[in-house]
Every structure is written in C-alpha cells, then in structure tokens.
Design an enzyme around this catalytic site. Structure first.
Site, short mmCIF file in Angstrom:
data_model
loop_
_atom_site.label_atom_id
_atom_site.label_comp_id
_atom_site.label_asym_id
_atom_site.label_seq_id
_atom_site.Cartn_x
_atom_site.Cartn_y
_atom_site.Cartn_z
N ARG A 101 0.83 -1.22 0.00
CA ARG A 101 0.00 0.00 0.00
C ARG A 101 0.87 1.27 0.00
O ARG A 101 0.55 2.25 0.66
CB ARG A 101 -0.93 0.03 1.22
N SER A 118 -10.99 1.58 4.36
CA SER A 118 -10.19 1.12 5.51
C SER A 118 -9.50 2.31 6.15
O SER A 118 -8.86 3.09 5.46
CB SER A 118 -9.10 0.14 5.05
N GLU A 134 -4.45 4.90 7.47
CA GLU A 134 -4.22 4.62 6.05
C GLU A 134 -4.52 5.78 5.11
O GLU A 134 -3.72 6.06 4.22
CB GLU A 134 -5.04 3.36 5.67
P1 NAP Z 1 -10.73 -9.75 4.97
O1 NAP Z 1 -10.90 -10.76 3.88
O2 NAP Z 1 -11.73 -9.66 6.06
O3 NAP Z 1 -9.31 -9.95 5.64
C1 NAP Z 1 -8.81 -9.02 6.60
C2 NAP Z 1 -7.35 -8.75 6.28
O4 NAP Z 1 -6.62 -9.94 6.43
C3 NAP Z 1 -7.19 -8.28 4.85
O5 NAP Z 1 -7.02 -6.90 4.85
C4 NAP Z 1 -6.01 -9.06 4.31
O6 NAP Z 1 -4.83 -8.35 4.10
C5 NAP Z 1 -5.73 -10.13 5.34
N1 NAP Z 1 -5.93 -11.44 4.72
C6 NAP Z 1 -7.07 -12.17 4.68
N2 NAP Z 1 -6.86 -13.34 4.06
C7 NAP Z 1 -5.57 -13.34 3.67
C8 NAP Z 1 -4.75 -14.28 2.98
N3 NAP Z 1 -5.22 -15.44 2.57
N4 NAP Z 1 -3.47 -13.95 2.74
C9 NAP Z 1 -2.97 -12.77 3.14
N5 NAP Z 1 -3.68 -11.84 3.81
C10 NAP Z 1 -4.97 -12.12 4.08
O7 NAP Z 1 -10.53 -8.31 4.28
P2 NAP Z 1 -11.61 -7.19 3.86
O8 NAP Z 1 -11.59 -6.11 4.86
O9 NAP Z 1 -12.92 -7.83 3.44
O10 NAP Z 1 -10.91 -6.66 2.54
C11 NAP Z 1 -10.83 -7.46 1.39
C12 NAP Z 1 -9.64 -7.05 0.57
O11 NAP Z 1 -9.82 -5.72 0.07
C13 NAP Z 1 -8.35 -7.07 1.35
O12 NAP Z 1 -7.32 -7.57 0.53
C14 NAP Z 1 -8.15 -5.61 1.68
O13 NAP Z 1 -6.81 -5.25 1.87
C15 NAP Z 1 -8.69 -4.95 0.42
N6 NAP Z 1 -9.02 -3.56 0.67
C16 NAP Z 1 -8.09 -2.63 0.26
C17 NAP Z 1 -8.28 -1.31 0.50
C18 NAP Z 1 -7.24 -0.33 0.05
O14 NAP Z 1 -6.39 -0.64 -0.78
N7 NAP Z 1 -7.25 0.85 0.55
C19 NAP Z 1 -9.45 -0.90 1.16
C20 NAP Z 1 -10.39 -1.83 1.55
C21 NAP Z 1 -10.15 -3.18 1.32
P3 NAP Z 1 -4.49 -7.49 2.78
O15 NAP Z 1 -4.96 -6.12 3.11
O16 NAP Z 1 -3.02 -7.53 2.69
O17 NAP Z 1 -5.17 -8.08 1.62
#
Ligand code: NAP
Length: 318
Positions: free
Chosen positions: A147, A215, A310
């Site tokens: 990020r 986020s 963030e």
């Molecule tokens: P989630 O699936 O509830 O998981 C929570 C966090 O755990 C995620 O942010 C993710 O990290 C990590 N995670 C879950 N499974 C993983 C795996 N198999 N391997 C590695 N890391 C894992 O997440 P959520 O809140 O619904 O979000 C879904 C995705 O959208 C995530 O990848 C999140 O980062 C992304 N997102 C990005 C932004 C942004 O870029 N600003 C905003 C909102 C959501 P990671 O963040 O590294 O993926």
C-alpha cells in the site's frame, strides 16, 4: 468534512504546461485530487489548490500474449476494471469496486485479495510540477511496497495516464477466506468480478453511500517472533506470512479489543466492518483524530501493536 479549496481542472497537456509555466504561484501548494475517496481534509487548508486532469482516451495494444492498456488518470477505476473484465482480461478482476480513479491506484499500490496494482503495472506518465517537465515512471521508479509508492512522499507529480499489461483467460481463485467455497476451481474474469463485488458489498460501504474513506488503518506487519508471542496468547488471531514478516488483520484487532466500544458524537465504526470509520456529520479533523487515538490506544494496550492510519491527510497534520 473539511474546509473549502479551489480546484483547477485541465483539459489537455497544453493546459497543464501553460498553467505551471505561466500562472502557478510559488506560495501556493498544488495537490492532485483523484476521486477524493481516500483523503481527509482539515477545516483549515490555507494556500492549497487542488488540480485534476480530465483528458485522454482508453487505449489497447496487443503484443504476443499481453494486452497493453493505457487508461487516463481521471477514469473511474471500477469503470476501467469492468471494461477490461468484459473484454475477457481477468488480471484486474480482484480489484473490482475499489473506489477512486485510475491515477490514484499506483499512488497507494492499491490491492485486494492478494492482487496489487504493481502486479499488472507497466508504466505511467506524469507532470512534474516542480521541474515543469513530463516524465515516465517504470515499475522500479515507483518503488512500490505494501500500500505504498514513491508518490506518497513526493507530491510534485500529477499522474495523467497509467499503462497495465493484461492477459486473457480464466483466473485462479484468491486464497482469502471468503472464497473458500470456490477453492481449487478456475473461474472466468467476470465470475471473479461478480464474486468480489458480492464480498465487498457484504463488508464495505459503496463510495458515497456513507461518509467514509474505506479502511481507516493499515494492516500492521510484525516480526515472526512478535507474531509467535501473540499467537500463544491469542490463538484465534489471524496471521498471514508475507516476505519474512507477519501481517495481522487490523479489523480483527479492533473487533477483539476495547476499541470496538469507542464512542463519539460524530464518528462510528462501520457496523459490518470495524476497519471502516463512518462520519455521521458535523465532525472535524481534530475530533476524528481523538476518535482515532482512542482506537489506537485500545489496540496497543491489549496487543502492543500500533495501528497506522491509512488515508492521506490534507491540511492540519496530527
Ligand atoms: P478480509 O478478507 O476480512 O481480511 C482481513 C485482512 O486480512 C485483509 O485486509 C487481508 O490483508 C488479510 N488477509 C485475509 N486473508 C488473507 C490471505 N489469505 N493472505 C494474506 N492476507 C490475508 O478483508 P476485507 O476487509 O474484506 O478486505 C478485502 C480485501 O480488500 C483485502 O485484501 C483488503 O486489503 C482490500 N481492501 C483494500 C483497500 C485499500 O487498498 N485501501 C481498502 C479496503 C479493502 P491485505 O490487506 O493484505 O489483503
């Protein structure tokens, strides 16, 4: 939330050149505004002018098995993803429904479900407001991290277009928990996009539905040793190994500490996802920082882990 600022919109490269050579003032800070979905603005933003470019076409060029596509910075990111997915290119499907513009995605190396902008990134074109020249950045020049990119520190560039390398064909299913029911299958780009949209809609507000910046905290990264200790004390804590260190889920840490009870007149944690802060109205940045502080303190007191904010702040810093 936040004060008013002037906005200058450019409709051609000539207008950009002309403005910074002839009209821009030394005592004013010029800041690029994309979709505005990841910035927090204080009430007091003296001498700040936002700039935006709104020109350029979406181009495709095929070479061997790669389709190079160049998108203008102002294009809505999800419109771009949708169009490429409908053409049968699946590389961006995991990044469906992420708010903001094409030009903003490299800045944060936006990512979701294990896919990051840098994976498909080829190059970008930008205007250097300080040197008053056009520049091209390749992947190395962007210094992408988790990020993160060079553009978060160096604010003098207006990104005007971004080129990605895409491919046709079916996709591997992300290894993230929500996709467990599809594990082992290969799905079409459109099926993956639809599944990502379903998942995001179940946890994240759509841009504009509620006032939020998505986020609010980054997922903290700790050493393997720290992670081991935490796992001993809290066996249910999700942990993900990435490049020799361990990533924790910020949302989980909030939900499983007193941070989840933090109250404010103006702000709240989003019901379906505690990583999202919602503005209920009449708040300002000081009040938001107080709210943020309480959450960070609660998480730190319980786990000894610091949550880093963030979204970007324009104006008064904390
Ligand atoms: P989630 O699936 O509830 O998981 C929570 C966090 O755990 C995620 O942010 C993710 O990290 C990590 N995670 C879950 N499974 C993983 C795996 N198999 N391997 C590695 N890391 C894992 O997440 P959520 O809140 O619904 O979000 C879904 C995705 O959208 C995530 O990848 C999140 O980062 C992304 N997102 C990005 C932004 C942004 O870029 N600003 C905003 C909102 C959501 P990671 O963040 O590294 O993926």
């Amino acid at each position: 939330m936040g004060g008013e600022a002037e906005l200058v919109v450019f409709e051609s490269t000539e207008e950009v050149d002309h403005f910074f050579r002839e009209e821009a003032r030394e005592d004013i800070s010029y800041r690029v505004l994309g979709g505005g979905s990841n910035i927090l603005v204080s009430d007091d933003i003296p001498k700040t002018v936002f700039v935006q470019t709104v020109y350029g076409d979406l181009l495709y060029k095929e070479a061997c098995d790669t389709i190079f596509t160049t998108a203008p910075a102002h294009m809505v990111w999800d419109d771009f993803v949708k169009e490429t997915v409908e053409k049968g290119y699946g590389d961006l499907a995991a990044l469906s429904l992420i708010p903001g513009s094409v030009g903003a995605t490299p800045v944060q190396n936006v990512g979701a479900y294990g896919v990051e902008t840098k994976d498909m990134f080829i190059s970008l074109t930008a205007y250097d407001m300080k040197k008053k020249v056009w520049v091209t950045f390749d992947k190395e020049g962007c210094a992408f991290g988790y990020r993160k990119s060079v553009f978060q520190e160096r604010k003098e560039f207006i990104i005007t277009s971004v080129t990605f390398g895409l491919h046709k064909g079916n996709m591997a299913v992300p290894s993230y928990g929500g996709f467990a029911h599809l594990t082992g299958q290969s799905i079409s780009p459109l099926e993956l996009r639809n599944e990502v949209i379903r998942q995001r809609d179940s946890k994240l507000p759509r841009a504009g539905d509620v006032a939020s910046v998505g986020s609010f905290f980054k997922n903290p990264v700790v050493t393997s040793k720290e992670a081991e200790k935490l796992k001993e004390m809290y066996p249910a804590m999700p942990q993900y190994v990435s490049n020799g260190s361990v990533k924790l889920a910020a949302g989980w840490l909030i939900e499983h500490s007193d941070a989840v009870y933090v109250k404010s007149e103006h702000f709240a944690l989003y019901e379906k996802n505690k990583l999202v802060v919602v503005h209920n109205g009449n708040g300002n940045i000081e009040k938001l920082f107080e709210f943020q502080d309480k959450i960070q303190r609660s998480v730190y007191e319980k786990y000894g882990v610091h949550l880093e904010r963030e979204p970007e702040v324009v104006g008064k810093k904390y």
